[in-house]
Motif scaffolding. Structure first.
Motif, PDB file in Angstrom:
ATOM      1  N   LEU B  52     -10.763   5.868  63.062  1.00  0.00           N
ATOM      2  CA  LEU B  52      -9.698   6.512  63.277  1.00  0.00           C
ATOM      3  C   LEU B  52      -9.274   7.692  61.884  1.00  0.00           C
ATOM      4  CD1 LEU B  52      -8.302   8.467  65.543  1.00  0.00           C
ATOM      5  CD2 LEU B  52      -6.133   7.112  64.606  1.00  0.00           C
ATOM      6  N   LEU B  54      -8.347  10.078  58.732  1.00  0.00           N
ATOM      7  CA  LEU B  54      -7.762  11.153  58.633  1.00  0.00           C
ATOM      8  C   LEU B  54      -8.548  12.710  59.734  1.00  0.00           C
ATOM      9  CD1 LEU B  54      -5.359  12.815  57.457  1.00  0.00           C
ATOM     10  CD2 LEU B  54      -6.209  13.337  55.868  1.00  0.00           C
ATOM     11  N   PHE B  57      -8.198  11.873  63.031  1.00  0.00           N
ATOM     12  CA  PHE B  57      -6.323  11.842  63.269  1.00  0.00           C
ATOM     13  C   PHE B  57      -5.952  13.380  63.650  1.00  0.00           C
ATOM     14  CE2 PHE B  57      -2.549  10.867  62.317  1.00  0.00           C
ATOM     15  CZ  PHE B  57      -2.077   9.401  63.305  1.00  0.00           C
ATOM     16  N   VAL B 247      -1.527   8.898  68.100  1.00  0.00           N
ATOM     17  CA  VAL B 247      -1.796   9.297  67.108  1.00  0.00           C
ATOM     18  C   VAL B 247      -0.153  10.160  67.085  1.00  0.00           C
ATOM     19  CG1 VAL B 247      -1.944  11.939  66.213  1.00  0.00           C
ATOM     20  CG2 VAL B 247      -4.097  10.587  66.917  1.00  0.00           C
TER      21      VAL B 247
END
Lengths: 196, 369
Positions: B52, B54, B57, B247
């Motif tokens: 994961l 950025l 994300f 998230v």
């Protein structure tokens, strides 16, 4: 004489009519001393204390001395003198009886002398024709409002150490912009309670 | 896709060191990274093995708002597409200008702001305002602090707050009654001039005039409101996905909705709900949760990992403050909707909350020796 209740004045002075975020008084020490949460708390507490005490004293001086003698137009000079004298007095007393607190407050106590929010609170009290208890409520609320604003600002500035502000905006410039956003957010309370 | 890759490879030298268009390298990089995985591997430490990053994300957030985007198309028509385009164009212009001048890469963060932004606006807002607001938000709320991850305020909320204060009339008058046909407005364009101005008030405004919109309509979304906030069902669907992928932090969402629900229920019990003046008719507390932007704000705005507090205990406090301030603003101030202001205030208080939690912990650790 204003009819608003003391409680309403107190709340309004903190949120809707925050002396710093709506009248922009006391900006200099707000910008200068909001680098750290701890120091801003110290300064905020000192401002609350001095603001309450000076509104009380200035109320007594204005309605007890100036008005009977017909010298109302001297309020500016007299208020400034009263605030300066009071801060000096407090400084001496604190230094004599609690050196620890004296050193903790350090430069902040003398700085309050030139904090225009203190003078502003006294002048608003006269302009809005508050009674004695309304004045005390307003002084306390305005002081707490100022302290809340500077502590919030200090928190944001601590977090902004991780920011990467353009060089030309560093320091006072970005502090003014953050203050603007703070004021925008506080506009959300507009109309909750109102004092003119 | 191969021809595209070829084109990119062909023009690459122009943007590299010594090329003619060197100054526009950030724009080129952003386009390349958006379309393909970057060709360069990371060089400096730290290297963390984590699926994961950025960008993913951000992709998760975009996936989670897809239901709301479709709802906005369905209820309010094709004009929403124009709003998205204007939002991306204006925001990316500001972002690109800053990147070029500061010689940094364009960050993916804007793709999230750019899609969330039209979702929180009234659907017939003039397009120049859409652009102005997002430009203001990105400039003041993000770029001046150094871009994505370094900001202290949510850029979309700074922009909306700015519009609400600068153009209160247009912001209040640009709501639109959604289509009640089965086909929706998927093929039609409705703007301020053609809209039915009489029936465009939002449920919260109507409640002030003693007209209660049915809770079921508000759950499904066939009510007036900001483009993405009307359908509670789809927000919970998308938001739930965001919570499952971790998230968004569930604590923030739970605290916001719970404190709002509890305070509203308390106000109803004591007959103090102000935005419905008819005594005895308040709607259940759940009606108020579905009304306006509370759910959208709680799921997509308050959970922004950059501007919300970092410690878990502070997240609870943060959510409680947002919920409580929303109740306060909706009932006791001149505004009918207060979620924007409430979350912005939450952003402002967030560092202090973290500071309190951390200092309490340090004190406890010290006393335990």
């Amino acid at each position: 004489m204003s009819e608003t209740s003391v409680w309403v004045i107190f709340i309004a002075a903190i949120f809707t009519n925050n002396i710093l975020l709506t009248n922009f008084l006391g900006m200099c020490s707000f910008i200068a001393c909001s680098g750290q949460i701890k120091t801003s708390l110290g300064l905020g507490t000192a401002v609350i204390f001095v603001m309450v005490m000076t509104t009380i004293i200035n109320y007594a001086v204005y309605y007890g001395v100036l008005v009977p003698l017909g010298l109302g137009h001297l309020q500016f000079i007299v208020f400034i003198a009263v605030i300066a004298a009071f801060v000096q007095l407090v400084e001496m007393i604190v230094e004599r009886f609690s050196p620890k607190l004296y050193f903790a407050l350090g430069i902040f106590l003398p700085l309050i002398t030139v904090n225009c929010a203190i003078l502003g609170a006294s002048l608003f009290m006269i302009i809005r024709e508050y009674s004695f208890f309304q004045s005390v409520g307003f002084g306390l609320g305005a002081g707490i409002g100022w302290a809340v604003a500077i502590v919030l600002m200090a928190g944001l500035r601590q977090k902004m150490r991780y920011s990467h502000v353009p060089q030309c905006f560093q320091g006072v410039a970005i502090a003014m912009i953050v203050t603007g956003v703070l004021a925008m957010a506080f506009m959300g309370f507009a109309g909750m309670v109102s004092i003119q | 896709m191969k021809w595209l890759l070829k084109v990119i490879e062909k023009v690459r030298p122009n943007f590299e060191e010594g090329g003619k268009l060197k100054a526009f390298h950030p724009v080129f990089g952003a386009l390349e990274h958006f379309l393909f995985a970057p060709s360069a591997a990371t060089i400096g430490a730290p290297h963390i093995r984590d699926p994961l990053d950025l960008k993913r994300f951000m992709s998760m957030v975009i996936i989670s708002v897809v239901p709301c985007v479709f709802a906005a198309f369905y209820f309010f028509g094709l004009r929403f597409l124009a709003m998205i385009i204007v939002s991306y164009a204006a925001g990316l212009t500001v972002e690109a200008l800053f990147s070029i001048v500061r010689k940094e890469d364009i960050n993916e963060g804007f793709f999230v702001t750019g899609i969330l932004w039209p979702l929180i606006l009234p659907p017939t807002l003039p397009l120049w305002m859409v652009g102005l607001g997002v430009a203001f938000g990105v400039l003041i709320g993000k770029e001046l602090f150094g871009g994505t991850g370094r900001n202290v305020f949510n850029p979309a909320l700074v922009g909306r707050c700015f519009l609400a204060l600068a153009y209160p009339k247009q912001m209040a008058a640009s709501f639109l009654e959604p289509s009640h046909d089965v086909a929706g407005r998927l093929l039609s364009w409705v703007d301020g001039s053609t809209a039915d101005a009489i029936s465009s008030a939002t449920p919260l405004v109507l409640a002030g005039r003693d007209e209660m919109v049915a809770t079921s309509h508000m759950f499904l979304g066939s009510v007036s409101g900001s483009a993405g906030e009307t359908s509670a069902l789809l927000i919970i669907l998308g938001g739930g996905f965001l919570l499952l992928t971790r998230v968004a932090n569930w604590r923030t969402v739970a605290a916001t909705i719970a404190s709002f629900f509890a305070l509203t229920a308390a106000l109803i019990a004591s007959d103090k709900i102000v935005y419905n003046s008819m005594p005895g008719v308040f709607g259940p507390a759940i009606w108020h949760v579905f009304a306006g932007g509370l759910l959208f704000g709680a799921f997509f705005m308050a959970t922004d990992p950059v501007t919300s507090p970092t410690t878990n205990a502070a997240k609870w406090m943060y959510g409680i403050i947002i919920g409580a301030v929303t109740v306060l603003i909706r009932n006791f101030t001149g505004y009918t909707e207060g979620v924007t202001f409430a979350i912005l205030l939450g952003n402002i208080i967030a560092p202090i909350l973290d500071e309190i939690v951390i200092s309490v912990r340090i004190r406890r650790l010290r006393s335990e020796g």
